[in-house]
Scaffold this motif. Structure first.
Motif, PDB file in Angstrom:
ATOM      1  N   VAL A  84       0.797  -1.341   0.066  1.00 55.44           N
ATOM      2  CA  VAL A  84       0.008  -0.046  -0.119  1.00 55.44           C
ATOM      3  C   VAL A  84       0.760   1.232  -0.062  1.00 55.44           C
ATOM      4  O   VAL A  84       1.852   1.244   0.848  1.00 55.44           O
ATOM      5  CB  VAL A  84      -0.968   0.060   1.269  1.00 55.44           C
ATOM      6  CG1 VAL A  84      -1.728   1.345   1.167  1.00 55.44           C
ATOM      7  CG2 VAL A  84      -2.153  -1.113   0.975  1.00 55.44           C
ATOM      8  N   SER A 130       3.285   4.059  -7.479  1.00 54.56           N
ATOM      9  CA  SER A 130       2.121   3.377  -7.758  1.00 54.56           C
ATOM     10  C   SER A 130       2.103   2.210  -8.325  1.00 54.56           C
ATOM     11  O   SER A 130       1.411   1.161  -7.981  1.00 54.56           O
ATOM     12  CB  SER A 130       1.243   4.268  -8.635  1.00 54.56           C
ATOM     13  OG  SER A 130       1.632   4.595  -9.830  1.00 54.56           O
ATOM     14  N   SER A 175       2.596  -0.559  -5.678  1.00 50.30           N
ATOM     15  CA  SER A 175       1.298  -0.692  -4.842  1.00 50.30           C
ATOM     16  C   SER A 175       0.225  -1.424  -5.434  1.00 50.30           C
ATOM     17  O   SER A 175      -0.059  -1.403  -6.656  1.00 50.30           O
ATOM     18  CB  SER A 175       1.122   0.574  -4.322  1.00 50.30           C
ATOM     19  OG  SER A 175       2.049   1.312  -4.052  1.00 50.30           O
ATOM     20  N   ASP A 176      -0.603  -2.073  -4.559  1.00 51.99           N
ATOM     21  CA  ASP A 176      -1.791  -2.683  -4.864  1.00 51.99           C
ATOM     22  C   ASP A 176      -2.874  -1.487  -4.643  1.00 51.99           C
ATOM     23  O   ASP A 176      -4.018  -1.775  -5.383  1.00 51.99           O
ATOM     24  CB  ASP A 176      -2.130  -3.893  -4.044  1.00 51.99           C
ATOM     25  CG  ASP A 176      -1.098  -4.945  -4.094  1.00 51.99           C
ATOM     26  OD1 ASP A 176      -1.014  -5.391  -5.553  1.00 51.99           O
ATOM     27  OD2 ASP A 176      -0.431  -5.419  -3.119  1.00 51.99           O
ATOM     28  N   VAL A 177      -2.681  -0.653  -3.685  1.00 50.70           N
ATOM     29  CA  VAL A 177      -3.577   0.351  -3.207  1.00 50.70           C
ATOM     30  C   VAL A 177      -2.978   1.555  -3.178  1.00 50.70           C
ATOM     31  O   VAL A 177      -1.710   1.646  -2.547  1.00 50.70           O
ATOM     32  CB  VAL A 177      -4.423   0.016  -1.942  1.00 50.70           C
ATOM     33  CG1 VAL A 177      -5.295   1.155  -1.608  1.00 50.70           C
ATOM     34  CG2 VAL A 177      -5.246  -1.256  -2.465  1.00 50.70           C
ATOM     35  N   LYS A 204      -5.138   0.520 -10.375  1.00 47.56           N
ATOM     36  CA  LYS A 204      -5.049   0.132  -9.000  1.00 47.56           C
ATOM     37  C   LYS A 204      -6.247   0.855  -8.435  1.00 47.56           C
ATOM     38  O   LYS A 204      -6.758   2.107  -8.564  1.00 47.56           O
ATOM     39  CB  LYS A 204      -3.801   0.875  -8.394  1.00 47.56           C
ATOM     40  CG  LYS A 204      -2.480   0.242  -9.259  1.00 47.56           C
ATOM     41  CD  LYS A 204      -2.023  -1.171  -8.861  1.00 47.56           C
ATOM     42  CE  LYS A 204      -1.195  -1.659  -9.724  1.00 47.56           C
ATOM     43  NZ  LYS A 204       0.289  -1.404  -9.070  1.00 47.56           N
ATOM     44  N   ASP A 205      -6.322   0.397  -6.949  1.00 45.65           N
ATOM     45  CA  ASP A 205      -7.577   1.080  -6.028  1.00 45.65           C
ATOM     46  C   ASP A 205      -6.929   2.360  -5.444  1.00 45.65           C
ATOM     47  O   ASP A 205      -5.672   2.572  -4.956  1.00 45.65           O
ATOM     48  CB  ASP A 205      -8.132   0.534  -5.142  1.00 45.65           C
ATOM     49  CG  ASP A 205      -9.074  -0.713  -5.815  1.00 45.65           C
ATOM     50  OD1 ASP A 205      -9.634  -0.575  -6.838  1.00 45.65           O
ATOM     51  OD2 ASP A 205      -8.966  -1.831  -5.194  1.00 45.65           O
ATOM     52  N   TYR A 223      -7.765   5.452  -2.529  1.00 47.20           N
ATOM     53  CA  TYR A 223      -8.515   6.104  -1.509  1.00 47.20           C
ATOM     54  C   TYR A 223      -7.969   7.389  -1.039  1.00 47.20           C
ATOM     55  O   TYR A 223      -6.738   7.600  -1.322  1.00 47.20           O
ATOM     56  CB  TYR A 223      -8.367   5.287  -0.133  1.00 47.20           C
ATOM     57  CG  TYR A 223      -9.032   3.690  -0.276  1.00 47.20           C
ATOM     58  CD1 TYR A 223     -10.133   3.364   0.219  1.00 47.20           C
ATOM     59  CD2 TYR A 223      -8.460   2.749  -1.249  1.00 47.20           C
ATOM     60  CE1 TYR A 223     -10.803   2.212   0.058  1.00 47.20           C
ATOM     61  CE2 TYR A 223      -9.216   1.364  -1.202  1.00 47.20           C
ATOM     62  CZ  TYR A 223     -10.216   1.257  -0.791  1.00 47.20           C
ATOM     63  OH  TYR A 223     -11.025   0.007  -0.998  1.00 47.20           O
ATOM     64  N   LEU A 267      -9.557  -4.739   2.443  1.00 43.42           N
ATOM     65  CA  LEU A 267      -8.343  -5.557   1.590  1.00 43.42           C
ATOM     66  C   LEU A 267      -8.558  -7.012   2.156  1.00 43.42           C
ATOM     67  O   LEU A 267      -7.588  -7.819   1.713  1.00 43.42           O
ATOM     68  CB  LEU A 267      -7.206  -4.995   2.186  1.00 43.42           C
ATOM     69  CG  LEU A 267      -6.810  -3.533   1.670  1.00 43.42           C
ATOM     70  CD1 LEU A 267      -5.363  -3.222   2.304  1.00 43.42           C
ATOM     71  CD2 LEU A 267      -6.592  -3.636   0.194  1.00 43.42           C
TER      72      LEU A 267
END
Length: 359
Positions: free
Chosen positions: A112, A217, A220-222, A246-247, A249, A284
């Motif tokens: 993350v 990015s 990373s997964d998120v 990717k997600d 937030y 997650l």
């Protein structure tokens, strides 16, 4: 590998053309010894790029630079290496090679990114620290750019609980930037690693930072954006993450805060809303860390009068007069409790007579 290092270090020769050259000739060594007439016939190379290669072939200190790399314990990881991060292989324009101090993120663990404003608020810094701690405690790898503010806070949070974090630099990995993060720079090498696509010795030029964001990015997964102005590098990272599938937030904040406008813009566009680290871990599909019990632990550690003062504070500043009204303590008693809490690292005086909770 010395010839791979040579090809990787040619600047500003773009990575995809380096890969195509290598694939045409089978190795960087073959590219190094290619005849100039053959280079001139490459229709995908511009004249200035051919000149770059010819000039690079005239280097006399290639072996010396390669030896310096090894002396500094800097690993060289080209794109075809088994150690090259699998997540990076799937992005557009992945780096030809990475230079690494320490380790690379593990492919089979969730990663993350925690990114945000350099000139962040106490609220943003505290949230980055808390998310870094809680996620790392649950086994998540924290990725960031070791920058001032949010980046450093998220990475420090991960290390506070013995987690792993990885810093992507916009300069050579043998350069600590910003300089005041020398402690973070040293610690990250023990609790993860530092990496860059820039050759060692390369200074932190402004053009390198948007480029390194695609690596943050990409690894990373998120991606979590903790604070960001309307125009910021963090939003570039978020856009790159979305392009990479990717997600993203974002942390909501006061509607009047310029540091939250970028986050609110992301939320309006459909980004996930960060409400708590535990909620994120649930999304997650991971179990929450020990930070679920953070408040209970603080209550056990703190004396009763200290806990009363602590419980009156939050992430937005409160002045002495307001705290006296809420705690009903005398000025002297309140100041004694605040000093004790500050020494223990639970509160922080952000301006004369105004305090915030930091844990």
């Amino acid at each position: 590998m010395i010839y791979e290092y040579w090809l990787a270090s040619i600047k500003p020769f773009v990575d995809w053309k380096k890969k195509r050259l290598r694939e045409e000739y089978g190795s960087a060594r073959a590219v190094y010894y290619i005849e100039e007439t053959a280079l001139d016939s490459m229709d995908f190379l511009k004249e200035k790029e051919i000149d770059m290669i010819k000039k690079a072939k005239k280097q006399t200190n290639l072996e010396q630079k390669w030896e310096q790399l090894k002396k500094k314990n800097i690993r060289f990881v080209p794109y075809f290496s088994d150690h090259y991060p699998s997540r990076l292989r799937n992005i557009s324009n992945p780096p030809y090679a990475l230079f690494v101090l320490g380790n690379l993120p593990e492919n089979d663990k969730i990663s993350v990114a925690i990114v945000g404003a350099r000139q962040c608020s106490t609220y943003g810094e505290s949230m980055a620290l808390e998310y870094g701690q809680c996620l790392a405690e649950a086994g998540v790898q924290i990725i960031s750019g070791m920058a001032r503010g949010i980046d450093g806070a998220g990475q420090r949070g991960a290390m506070n609980v013995g987690g792993n974090t990885y810093g992507v630099l916009g300069c050579g990995v043998d350069i600590c930037y910003p300089r005041e993060h020398i402690g973070l720079y040293v610690d990250i090498q023990e609790h993860g690693g530092l990496l860059s696509e820039q050759v060692p010795g390369e200074p932190p030029l402004p053009a390198y930072f948007p480029e390194r964001n695609r690596i943050i990015s990409g690894l990373s997964d998120v991606v979590l954006v903790m604070e960001a102005k309307e125009k910021s590098g963090s939003l570039i990272t978020a856009d790159l993450a979305l392009e990479q599938g990717k997600d993203v937030y974002a942390l909501p904040g006061p509607v009047t805060s310029p540091l939250s406008k970028g986050c609110h813009h992301l939320i309006r566009q459909g980004a996930g809303i960060l409400l708590s680290p535990e909620d994120l871990l649930e999304e997650l599909k991971m179990e929450g860390g020990k930070n679920r019990q953070k408040i209970d632990k603080n209550e056990k550690v703190l004396e009763s009068p200290e806990n009363m003062v602590y419980s009156c504070l939050d992430l937005f500043p409160k002045g002495i007069d307001q705290l006296i009204g809420e705690t009903h303590l005398s000025v002297q008693e309140l100041l004694e409790r605040l000093i004790t809490l500050e020494i223990k690292g639970y509160v922080k005086e952000i301006s004369k007579g105004y305090y915030v909770r930091v844990r």
